[in-house]
Every structure is written in structure tokens, then in C-alpha cells.
Design an enzyme around this catalytic site. Structure first.
Site, PDB file in Angstrom:
ATOM      1  N   PHE A 150       5.301   2.583  -6.276  1.00  0.00           N
ATOM      2  CA  PHE A 150       6.738   2.411  -6.025  1.00  0.00           C
ATOM      3  C   PHE A 150       7.031   1.517  -4.822  1.00  0.00           C
ATOM      4  O   PHE A 150       8.120   0.978  -4.702  1.00  0.00           O
ATOM      5  CB  PHE A 150       7.399   3.793  -5.811  1.00  0.00           C
ATOM      6  CG  PHE A 150       7.228   4.356  -4.422  1.00  0.00           C
ATOM      7  CD1 PHE A 150       8.061   3.947  -3.376  1.00  0.00           C
ATOM      8  CD2 PHE A 150       6.225   5.274  -4.126  1.00  0.00           C
ATOM      9  CE1 PHE A 150       7.905   4.452  -2.085  1.00  0.00           C
ATOM     10  CE2 PHE A 150       6.057   5.772  -2.847  1.00  0.00           C
ATOM     11  CZ  PHE A 150       6.900   5.353  -1.820  1.00  0.00           C
ATOM     12  N   LYS A 174       2.772  -1.482 -16.250  1.00  0.00           N
ATOM     13  CA  LYS A 174       3.371  -0.139 -16.142  1.00  0.00           C
ATOM     14  C   LYS A 174       3.787   0.040 -14.687  1.00  0.00           C
ATOM     15  O   LYS A 174       2.993   0.420 -13.845  1.00  0.00           O
ATOM     16  CB  LYS A 174       2.332   0.908 -16.557  1.00  0.00           C
ATOM     17  CG  LYS A 174       2.891   2.208 -17.116  1.00  0.00           C
ATOM     18  CD  LYS A 174       3.830   2.948 -16.201  1.00  0.00           C
ATOM     19  CE  LYS A 174       3.138   3.729 -15.108  1.00  0.00           C
ATOM     20  NZ  LYS A 174       4.073   4.292 -14.113  1.00  0.00           N
ATOM     21  N   SER A 227      -2.045   5.698  -4.975  1.00  0.00           N
ATOM     22  CA  SER A 227      -2.691   6.592  -4.012  1.00  0.00           C
ATOM     23  C   SER A 227      -4.174   6.780  -4.361  1.00  0.00           C
ATOM     24  O   SER A 227      -4.577   6.573  -5.512  1.00  0.00           O
ATOM     25  CB  SER A 227      -1.968   7.940  -4.020  1.00  0.00           C
ATOM     26  OG  SER A 227      -1.970   8.457  -5.336  1.00  0.00           O
ATOM     27  N   CYS A 282       1.276   0.353   2.292  1.00  0.00           N
ATOM     28  CA  CYS A 282      -0.154   0.685   2.360  1.00  0.00           C
ATOM     29  C   CYS A 282      -0.809   0.017   3.556  1.00  0.00           C
ATOM     30  O   CYS A 282      -1.914   0.364   3.933  1.00  0.00           O
ATOM     31  CB  CYS A 282      -0.851   0.266   1.088  1.00  0.00           C
ATOM     32  SG  CYS A 282      -0.876  -1.508   0.891  1.00  0.00           S
ATOM     33  N   GLU A 381      -2.761  10.604   4.585  1.00  0.00           N
ATOM     34  CA  GLU A 381      -1.808   9.502   4.461  1.00  0.00           C
ATOM     35  C   GLU A 381      -0.423  10.120   4.305  1.00  0.00           C
ATOM     36  O   GLU A 381      -0.146  10.794   3.310  1.00  0.00           O
ATOM     37  CB  GLU A 381      -2.131   8.635   3.237  1.00  0.00           C
ATOM     38  CG  GLU A 381      -1.151   7.489   3.089  1.00  0.00           C
ATOM     39  CD  GLU A 381      -1.409   6.589   1.891  1.00  0.00           C
ATOM     40  OE1 GLU A 381      -1.774   7.093   0.821  1.00  0.00           O
ATOM     41  OE2 GLU A 381      -1.236   5.366   2.046  1.00  0.00           O
TER      42      GLU A 381
HETATM   43  P1  NAD Z   1       0.941   6.961  -7.067  1.00  0.00           P
HETATM   44  O1  NAD Z   1      -0.551   7.020  -7.021  1.00  0.00           O
HETATM   45  O2  NAD Z   1       1.706   8.227  -7.111  1.00  0.00           O
HETATM   46  O3  NAD Z   1       1.415   6.131  -8.354  1.00  0.00           O
HETATM   47  C1  NAD Z   1       0.892   4.858  -8.662  1.00  0.00           C
HETATM   48  C2  NAD Z   1       1.003   4.622 -10.152  1.00  0.00           C
HETATM   49  O4  NAD Z   1       0.228   5.604 -10.837  1.00  0.00           O
HETATM   50  C3  NAD Z   1       2.415   4.737 -10.684  1.00  0.00           C
HETATM   51  O5  NAD Z   1       2.631   3.738 -11.650  1.00  0.00           O
HETATM   52  C4  NAD Z   1       2.461   6.132 -11.296  1.00  0.00           C
HETATM   53  O6  NAD Z   1       3.340   6.226 -12.374  1.00  0.00           O
HETATM   54  C5  NAD Z   1       1.037   6.337 -11.748  1.00  0.00           C
HETATM   55  N1  NAD Z   1       0.609   7.752 -11.668  1.00  0.00           N
HETATM   56  C6  NAD Z   1       1.107   8.715 -10.848  1.00  0.00           C
HETATM   57  N2  NAD Z   1       0.453   9.882 -11.053  1.00  0.00           N
HETATM   58  C7  NAD Z   1      -0.457   9.654 -12.014  1.00  0.00           C
HETATM   59  C8  NAD Z   1      -1.440  10.469 -12.647  1.00  0.00           C
HETATM   60  N3  NAD Z   1      -1.594  11.760 -12.337  1.00  0.00           N
HETATM   61  N4  NAD Z   1      -2.223   9.906 -13.592  1.00  0.00           N
HETATM   62  C9  NAD Z   1      -2.085   8.614 -13.927  1.00  0.00           C
HETATM   63  N5  NAD Z   1      -1.172   7.800 -13.350  1.00  0.00           N
HETATM   64  C10 NAD Z   1      -0.368   8.303 -12.413  1.00  0.00           C
HETATM   65  O7  NAD Z   1       1.396   6.061  -5.836  1.00  0.00           O
HETATM   66  P2  NAD Z   1       2.869   5.778  -5.311  1.00  0.00           P
HETATM   67  O8  NAD Z   1       3.373   7.009  -4.654  1.00  0.00           O
HETATM   68  O9  NAD Z   1       3.689   5.132  -6.357  1.00  0.00           O
HETATM   69  O10 NAD Z   1       2.568   4.658  -4.214  1.00  0.00           O
HETATM   70  C11 NAD Z   1       2.162   4.952  -2.915  1.00  0.00           C
HETATM   71  C12 NAD Z   1       0.658   4.920  -2.787  1.00  0.00           C
HETATM   72  O11 NAD Z   1       0.154   3.648  -3.174  1.00  0.00           O
HETATM   73  C13 NAD Z   1       0.193   5.110  -1.351  1.00  0.00           C
HETATM   74  O12 NAD Z   1      -0.943   5.936  -1.353  1.00  0.00           O
HETATM   75  C14 NAD Z   1      -0.158   3.701  -0.897  1.00  0.00           C
HETATM   76  O13 NAD Z   1      -1.098   3.626   0.156  1.00  0.00           O
HETATM   77  C15 NAD Z   1      -0.707   3.141  -2.147  1.00  0.00           C
HETATM   78  N6  NAD Z   1      -0.672   1.682  -2.127  1.00  0.00           N
HETATM   79  C16 NAD Z   1      -1.850   1.021  -1.949  1.00  0.00           C
HETATM   80  C17 NAD Z   1      -1.854  -0.358  -1.883  1.00  0.00           C
HETATM   81  C18 NAD Z   1      -3.126  -1.101  -1.687  1.00  0.00           C
HETATM   82  O14 NAD Z   1      -3.098  -2.301  -1.841  1.00  0.00           O
HETATM   83  N7  NAD Z   1      -4.238  -0.471  -1.389  1.00  0.00           N
HETATM   84  C19 NAD Z   1      -0.652  -1.073  -2.013  1.00  0.00           C
HETATM   85  C20 NAD Z   1       0.526  -0.362  -2.213  1.00  0.00           C
HETATM   86  C21 NAD Z   1       0.503   1.027  -2.261  1.00  0.00           C
END
Ligand code: NAD
Length: 496
Positions: A150, A174, A227, A282, A381
Site C-alpha cells: 500500500f 495485483k 512485509s 520501507c 517494524e
Molecule cells: P503486506 O505484506 O501486508 O501486503 C503486500 C501485498 O501482499 C498486498 O498486495 C497484499 O494484498 C498482499 N497480501 C497481504 N496479506 C497476504 C497474505 N496473507 N497472503 C498473500 N498475500 C497477501 O504489506 P503492506 O502492509 O501493504 O506494505 C507495507 C510493507 O511492505 C512493510 O513491511 C514495508 O517495509 C514493505 N515494503 C517493502 C519495500 C521494499 O522494497 N523492501 C517497499 C515498500 C514496502
């Protein structure tokens, strides 16, 4: 009636009836702005099917044709970047200037992809044996899935989509279900730029949609950002199904401040990198490591700057920090502040009052000092506007602290000593390092990626490693003996 946000499949908006939907909020007011369709197996099959049907044509399209679409998209995006920034602010909550910065960084990746033909050139070795040449060809993987978080709803999709399509792949994107509109805007702009239907599809939803992509045999590659627990799951599941996967995970970024640093510069950096986008980055700085005797002075200067930080609706031009993305996330972040206090950290600035009696998902900037490595505010985090200061007696102790973290996304050192900075860049176990730069996100012609639990897979995102990820190489060994030497008359004048 709120707006309905649906999938984009085969060059048009999906017209079916969804089995499930989710709410999309305006984080500044807490109101529901829209409902987004959640994909089930049927929609996954439709989106992947459209991408698979578009693949032969797009794969066969010349580099010039692909380049023309990317250049046209670049122009459209540059012309309409303010609109995209506004969409990001409306659903994510970050302030408009920050959203505009996100779109600008996204544009960099589009521009890089416009030059991808240069990176798709293979190698050629003439006459490795008499009459035998060897050369390599970079070909697309096929249908690839891009799953984004997000916090950068415009930039992260554009880390991957332009390179993927420049390389001849077709894509199912997605995006996060929390702020799905930016991805749709991007898909519509690509269509306007001349991208054929089915080359880029947008599938909305949650775990069900992600699992559908992970299980679908036609999907050959997955680029994931989110995450750490989900990144690990996506990597393990996708690779066990034979797919190529790069899965970027979470972070806990440390900024080391040596006593010789310019403390005003360091304090400015800590505040912008700790509280920009309400800490939902991130690459946000989460822990400032103050090496003795920098601590007292640094904490005082950070606190002074926090007091001047303007927290408000991201759409108001004077706002410097907006709300958090959802009420649930705000509650989670607030619970970390409670936990930090209970664990005995020194609460220098308390942001909890900003949440009281206000509609919207608000939380003020919070600063903790003397944070210990066993406290949850240090280990986890938080992904919110909570900055911790940990104190160490020496550079060595600071380095040990950074390297002991299971995460290795970004880090920074603030110092006026070039030798110390050089030693740090050599010794630190983190993928992206800033020297007097708090958020060292690489420019588009390098690649972005952390180490350890911040990335699963071996390819970083975008840049040259992005091209590598989205292609398979083929090496051809070819024999075309020169028949003139075999005494065969080919009818050339000299052969008579
Ligand atoms: P998230 O892991 O909750 O969701 C990421 C994606 O995975 C979304 O599209 C979501 O719909 C999907 N998802 C969520 N739960 C799932 C599950 N149980 N099974 C399969 N898919 C699932 O992350 P978020 O809250 O949207 O974003 C924040 C996180 O992303 C933070 O941890 C941040 O550090 C990380 N992030 C990392 C980078 C990087 O480059 N390393 C960049 C941006 C964000």
C-alpha cells in the site's frame, strides 16, 4: 453510493459481479471512499488468460514498437503526474508533495525502461571454432505477476511493469487493496499510450488473488513487495511451483550519527526520513543510533524540529505529515508507543494525543530515547511515525547493532570523516547505504534491494537487475561453414 473500483482485464474494466469486495478509505476523514472488487479464482483465470493470449503478439512486437509505447506512456505520465499524485494522497493519506515525489521516482523507472533495448543486447563470439559462432539472446519469461504494497501505490508497480513489458512479458498487477486506484490509472494510461489489450492487467484483491497467481501454471515469474512474513511466504510458495520469484520484504532502518557529524543536517534528516509519509516507507529511518557523546544534543535538535512539524490533511499544501493508512494500522502503531513506555524507553515526544477525538486515522510524530535492543519498538517494524534513538559508546558498537538486525534494507551514516564513512560502507550488512543521505533509494539505473530478511531471491528490483529478472537467456552455438573453402562453387565471380 460509493464508487466501485474493479479489475482491468484485456484492456477494459471488468463488468462481472464480484463475490467479495473491500472498503477503500479516505485516511484523513476516515470515510469510505469506494469499494474495490476482490478477485476469486474466476477473475484470476480471466486476468491470467488475457495475459497469456496477449503474450505471443507482444513477444513478437519489435523493440521499436515496445519502445514507442513506453515513450508515449512516459509523456502521458509526465503530463498527468499531478492527477496521479492526487489519487495517491486521496487513498494513502501521504502529503501531496510526497506523492508527487513518488510519481517522479516512478517516472525514472519508465525512462530507464525506454532504454531497455540497450540492455537486451546479447553477446556474440565469432569463430569459436572454424565456422562456429556463439551468441546469447534475452527472451521474456512469459506471463508475470506483480504484487505491490500500500505504501507506494504508484511507484512500486512502476518499479516492475515498464521493465517487464519492455522485455516482452505480459503482466497481471495485483496492487494493495488499501489504495487500488493508482494501478488502474496507470493501466488506463498505458492503454492510451498504445499498449495492446491484455499486456497489462490489474487484478484487485487480497490473499485469494495472490494465491491464485502463485498457483497458476501460466504465471512464470512473480515480483512481490510487502512485509517480510508475506514476502517469505510468496517466495517459498512461488519457487516451489517452479516460478522465478523476487520478494522484497520489510525493514528496520538504522541511521548512525557519529559525534563529528553536522548535527543540524543529521537532525533534519532524521525528522524527514523518520516522519515523511508518516513513517510508512520501507526506507524510513526507524532507529537513530547516536554514538557518544552525540546523543543529548541530537535528541534535543530532533525534538525541536518535531515540534514545528505540521501534521494535517495531505491535500492541504502546508501539511508535512498526513494520517496513517487505516484505523487498524493506526491502532497497531499506537500500541507500540504504549509498549515502548511500558518497557522503560524515554518518551520525548508523545504523538498519541493527536489521535484523540479526531475523525481520520491520525497519530502524531513520536520520539523515544534510550531505546534498548530487546524492546519491541526496537525489534519490530512499526511502519508508523515512531522514531527511536539508541545510544552506543563507539562506532564498533553501532555497527554491531546494525548488523545484528535481521533486516538489511537501508542504512545511513552521518559523519564528516570520509574514512569512517568508507569503513561503514564496507562493513555494514545492508543492501543500500547512505553517506549523509538518510534515504538512499538508488536511482533508476541502479537496482533497489535489501539484504537478509528484506529480500528473498537473488534479483533486486528495477534497473539492470530488473532486466535480468524479466528475461531468460538462451545461448546459440551455430555452425555455418564457409562453403567457398570447401571448394563448392556458389556462383560468386571469385569462386569460378
Ligand atoms: P503486506 O505484506 O501486508 O501486503 C503486500 C501485498 O501482499 C498486498 O498486495 C497484499 O494484498 C498482499 N497480501 C497481504 N496479506 C497476504 C497474505 N496473507 N497472503 C498473500 N498475500 C497477501 O504489506 P503492506 O502492509 O501493504 O506494505 C507495507 C510493507 O511492505 C512493510 O513491511 C514495508 O517495509 C514493505 N515494503 C517493502 C519495500 C521494499 O522494497 N523492501 C517497499 C515498500 C514496502
Amino acid at each position: 453510493m460509493t464508487e466501485r473500483i474493479s479489475h482491468w482485464i484485456d484492456g477494459k474494466s471488468w463488468a462481472g459481479a464480484p463475490e467479495r469486495t473491500g472498503e477503500v478509505f479516505d485516511p484523513a476523514t476516515g470515510e469510505v471512499r469506494a469499494h474495490v472488487d476482490f478477485a476469486g479464482d474466476r477473475e484470476v483465470a480471466e486476468a491470467v488468460g488475457a495475459a497469456a493470449r496477449a503474450l505471443p503478439g507482444w513477444r513478437a512486437a519489435s523493440l521499436a514498437t515496445r519502445g514507442k509505447v513506453l515513450f508515449a506512456f512516459r509523456e502521458l505520465l509526465a503530463a498527468r503526474k499531478d492527477e496521479l499524485a492526487r489519487i495517491v494522497t486521496d487513498e494513502h493519506g501521504k502529503v501531496l508533495s510526497d506523492a508527487a515525489g513518488e510519481v517522479q521516482r516512478a517516472l525514472e523507472n519508465v525512462e530507464f525502461a525506454c532504454g531497455a533495448p540497450q540492455l537486451l543486447k546479447g553477446g556474440f563470439s565469432e569463430n569459436v571454432s572454424r565456422g562456429v559462432d556463439v551468441y546469447s539472446i534475452a527472451q521474456p519469461l512469459g506471463v508475470v505477476g506483480v504484487i505491490s504494497p500500500f505504501n507506494f501505490p504508484a511507484m512500486v508497480p512502476l518499479w516492475f511493469v515498464p521493465n517487464a513489458i519492455a522485455c516482452g512479458n505480459t503482466v497481471v498487477l495485483k496492487p494493495s487493496e488499501k489504495d487500488p486506484s493508482a494501478a488502474l490509472f496507470i493501466a488506463e494510461l498505458f492503454a492510451e499510450a498504445g499498449l495492446p489489450p491484455g499486456v497489462l492487467n490489474v487484478l484487485h484483491g487480497d490473499k485469494v488473488a495472490v494465491d491464485g497467481l502463485l498457483e497458476h501454471p501460466a504465471v512464470k515469474g512473480i515480483s512481490f513487495v510487502g512485509s517480510t512474513p508475506i514476502a517469505r511466504y510468496v517466495y517459498e510458495t512461488g519457487t516451489s511451483r517452479g516460478k522465478r520469484v523476487q520478494a522484497l520484504g520489510g525493514a528496520k532502518n538504522h541511521m548512525v550519527v557519529l559525534p563529528d557529524a553536522d548535527l543540524d543536517l543529521a537532525a533534519d534528516a532524521a525528522v524527514s526520513a523518520g516522519f515523511g509519509s508518516a513513517g510508512e516507507r520501507c526506507m524510513a529511518v526507524s532507529v537513530v543510533v547516536a554514538v557518544d557523546p552525540a546523543g543529548d544534543e541530537l535528541v534535543a535538535r530532533i525534538a525541536e524540529r518535531i515540534a514545528a512539524l505540521r501534521v494535517g490533511d495531505g491535500r492541504e499544501p502546508e501539511s508535512e505529515m498526513g494520517p496513517l493508512v487505516t484505523a487498524a494500522h493506526r491502532e497497531r502503531v499506537r500500541s507500540y508507543i504504549d509498549a515502548g513506555v511500558a518497557a522503560g524507553a524515554e518518551l520525548v515526544v508523545d504523538g498519541r494525543a493527536a489521535a484523540e477525538g479526531r475523525a481520520g486515522f491520525w497519530l502524531g510524530p513520536t520520539l523515544f530515547d534510550r531505546v534498548g535492543p530487546d524492546m519491541s519498538i526496537y525489534t519490530d517494524e512499526i511502519f508508523g511515525p515512531v522514531l527511536s534513538v539508541a545510544r552506543t559508546a563507539s562506532y564498533d558498537e553501532a555497527l554491531e547493532l546494525v548488523n545484528a538486525s535481521p533486516y538489511g534494507n537501508g542504512t545511513a551514516i552521518f559523519t564528516t570523516d570520509g574514512g569512517a564513512a568508507r569503513r561503514f560502507q564496507h562493513e555494514v550488512e545492508v543492501g543500500m547505504v547512505g553517506v549523509n543521505v538518510p534515504i538512499p533509494v538508488p536511482v533508476g539505473y541502479y537496482s533497489f534491494g535489501g539484504w537478509k530478511d528484506s529480500l528473498f531471491g537473488d534479483s533486486h528490483a528495477y534497473g539492470p537487475e530488473g532486466i535480468h529478472f524479466f528475461t531468460r537467456t538462451k545461448v546459440v552455438t551455430s555452425r555455418w561453414p564457409d562453403q567457398s573453402h570447401a571448394g563448392v562453387n556458389l556462383g560468386f565471380p571469385g569462386n569460378a
